[in-house]
Design a protein around this motif. Sequence first.
Motif, PDB file in Angstrom:
ATOM      1  N   ARG A 253      -9.734 -33.048  56.648  1.00 35.34           N
ATOM      2  CA  ARG A 253     -10.374 -32.804  57.942  1.00 35.34           C
ATOM      3  C   ARG A 253     -11.892 -32.861  57.819  1.00 35.34           C
ATOM      4  O   ARG A 253     -12.579 -33.420  58.690  1.00 35.34           O
ATOM      5  CB  ARG A 253      -9.926 -31.449  58.491  1.00 35.34           C
ATOM      6  N   LEU A 254     -12.437 -32.308  56.745  1.00 37.77           N
ATOM      7  CA  LEU A 254     -13.885 -32.355  56.548  1.00 37.77           C
ATOM      8  C   LEU A 254     -14.360 -33.794  56.397  1.00 37.77           C
ATOM      9  O   LEU A 254     -15.389 -34.179  56.974  1.00 37.77           O
ATOM     10  CB  LEU A 254     -14.275 -31.532  55.319  1.00 37.77           C
ATOM     11  N   ALA A 255     -13.617 -34.588  55.643  1.00 36.92           N
ATOM     12  CA  ALA A 255     -13.985 -35.999  55.481  1.00 36.92           C
ATOM     13  C   ALA A 255     -13.963 -36.721  56.824  1.00 36.92           C
ATOM     14  O   ALA A 255     -14.811 -37.577  57.096  1.00 36.92           O
ATOM     15  CB  ALA A 255     -13.041 -36.673  54.492  1.00 36.92           C
ATOM     16  N   GLU A 256     -13.011 -36.366  57.681  1.00 38.49           N
ATOM     17  CA  GLU A 256     -12.945 -36.971  59.012  1.00 38.49           C
ATOM     18  C   GLU A 256     -14.156 -36.586  59.855  1.00 38.49           C
ATOM     19  O   GLU A 256     -14.731 -37.423  60.570  1.00 38.49           O
ATOM     20  CB  GLU A 256     -11.662 -36.532  59.712  1.00 38.49           C
ATOM     21  N   ILE A 257     -14.560 -35.306  59.775  1.00 42.06           N
ATOM     22  CA  ILE A 257     -15.712 -34.843  60.548  1.00 42.06           C
ATOM     23  C   ILE A 257     -16.986 -35.557  60.111  1.00 42.06           C
ATOM     24  O   ILE A 257     -17.819 -35.960  60.938  1.00 42.06           O
ATOM     25  CB  ILE A 257     -15.876 -33.321  60.405  1.00 42.06           C
TER      26      ILE A 257
ATOM     27  N   PRO B 133     -13.260 -26.380  58.029  1.00 43.48           N
ATOM     28  CA  PRO B 133     -14.036 -27.610  57.815  1.00 43.48           C
ATOM     29  C   PRO B 133     -15.253 -27.691  58.727  1.00 43.48           C
ATOM     30  O   PRO B 133     -16.305 -28.218  58.322  1.00 43.48           O
ATOM     31  CB  PRO B 133     -13.021 -28.715  58.132  1.00 43.48           C
ATOM     32  N   GLU B 134     -15.127 -27.189  59.954  1.00 40.73           N
ATOM     33  CA  GLU B 134     -16.255 -27.235  60.882  1.00 40.73           C
ATOM     34  C   GLU B 134     -17.436 -26.424  60.359  1.00 40.73           C
ATOM     35  O   GLU B 134     -18.600 -26.853  60.450  1.00 40.73           O
ATOM     36  CB  GLU B 134     -15.811 -26.725  62.255  1.00 40.73           C
ATOM     37  N   GLU B 135     -17.139 -25.254  59.787  1.00 45.17           N
ATOM     38  CA  GLU B 135     -18.220 -24.427  59.231  1.00 45.17           C
ATOM     39  C   GLU B 135     -18.787 -25.045  57.960  1.00 45.17           C
ATOM     40  O   GLU B 135     -19.982 -24.894  57.661  1.00 45.17           O
ATOM     41  CB  GLU B 135     -17.707 -23.015  58.981  1.00 45.17           C
ATOM     42  N   ALA B 136     -17.947 -25.733  57.209  1.00 41.55           N
ATOM     43  CA  ALA B 136     -18.452 -26.438  56.024  1.00 41.55           C
ATOM     44  C   ALA B 136     -19.401 -27.555  56.437  1.00 41.55           C
ATOM     45  O   ALA B 136     -20.446 -27.763  55.811  1.00 41.55           O
ATOM     46  CB  ALA B 136     -17.283 -26.997  55.213  1.00 41.55           C
ATOM     47  N   ALA B 137     -19.060 -28.274  57.495  1.00 44.07           N
ATOM     48  CA  ALA B 137     -19.943 -29.330  57.992  1.00 44.07           C
ATOM     49  C   ALA B 137     -21.268 -28.751  58.471  1.00 44.07           C
ATOM     50  O   ALA B 137     -22.339 -29.330  58.242  1.00 44.07           O
ATOM     51  CB  ALA B 137     -19.252 -30.096  59.123  1.00 44.07           C
ATOM     52  N   ALA B 138     -21.212 -27.577  59.118  1.00 42.23           N
ATOM     53  CA  ALA B 138     -22.435 -26.920  59.580  1.00 42.23           C
ATOM     54  C   ALA B 138     -23.304 -26.510  58.398  1.00 42.23           C
ATOM     55  O   ALA B 138     -24.545 -26.568  58.471  1.00 42.23           O
ATOM     56  CB  ALA B 138     -22.092 -25.712  60.440  1.00 42.23           C
TER      57      ALA B 138
END
Length: 250
Positions: free
Chosen positions: A14-18, A232-237
């Motif tokens: 999911r993180l890779a997709e974001i 994953p959203e928080e990892a992207a942030a």
Amino acid sequence: MHVLILGGTTEARRLAEILHGTVRTTSSLAGRVAAPKLPPGEVRIGGFGGAEGLARWLREHQVDAVIDATHPFADTMSFHAARAAADAHVPLLALRRPGWAPVDGDDWHMVDTLEEAAGTASALGRRVFLTTGRMGLASFAHIADAWFLLRSVDAPEPPYPPRMEVLLDRGPFTLDGEREVLRRHAIDVLVTKDSGGAATAPKLTAAREAHVPVVVVRRPPAPDKVPVAPTPEEAAAWLTGGAAALPRTG
């Protein structure tokens, strides 16, 4: 920016997709699954050669940040990542899904190892639903007076229990499906690791409804002082400057 994402978990994909299309990503998979679901971006499969090899890879490939999105029980890789990131002076974040917690009606038996899980399960029942994966089956191989239903993505290799049926399947699983598995196989004890996440959680609800006891293996220790993101959203942030708001282990 070049980001190395460690792990073939749902959260790693999911993180890779974001990040796809905005950040260069390399997803590193251990190679334990024969046909893994591949994320977008660059992918590498296999080990690095310990912490030293990973640190060397980070330098050679000019990695700007590492996200440890490995399985919560992949503790060796997590410690290697912490050491390698420190040696290569690269920021590290742990993307770690929250663990499960019992609710009213649950009959959970917490243990620290698979060996303890084997002893506890054999004392609780005779038809065991084993959802700890195909690795570590040697801990259950000596139990001859119980029948096991093993669910895993790939077929296991011996040693494993003498009385065992293998169910090849990959999550996410549904509640109705888990109810049917317990009913059809007359399961009277469930064994799982505290993996957390929603993909495999329905089995816990099904066990609670059927009054089936659950043996839960606690998570191993994680590296100290590493910032942790639960999604994953928080990892992207974090990659865009939100690191200060994230909790740290230790």
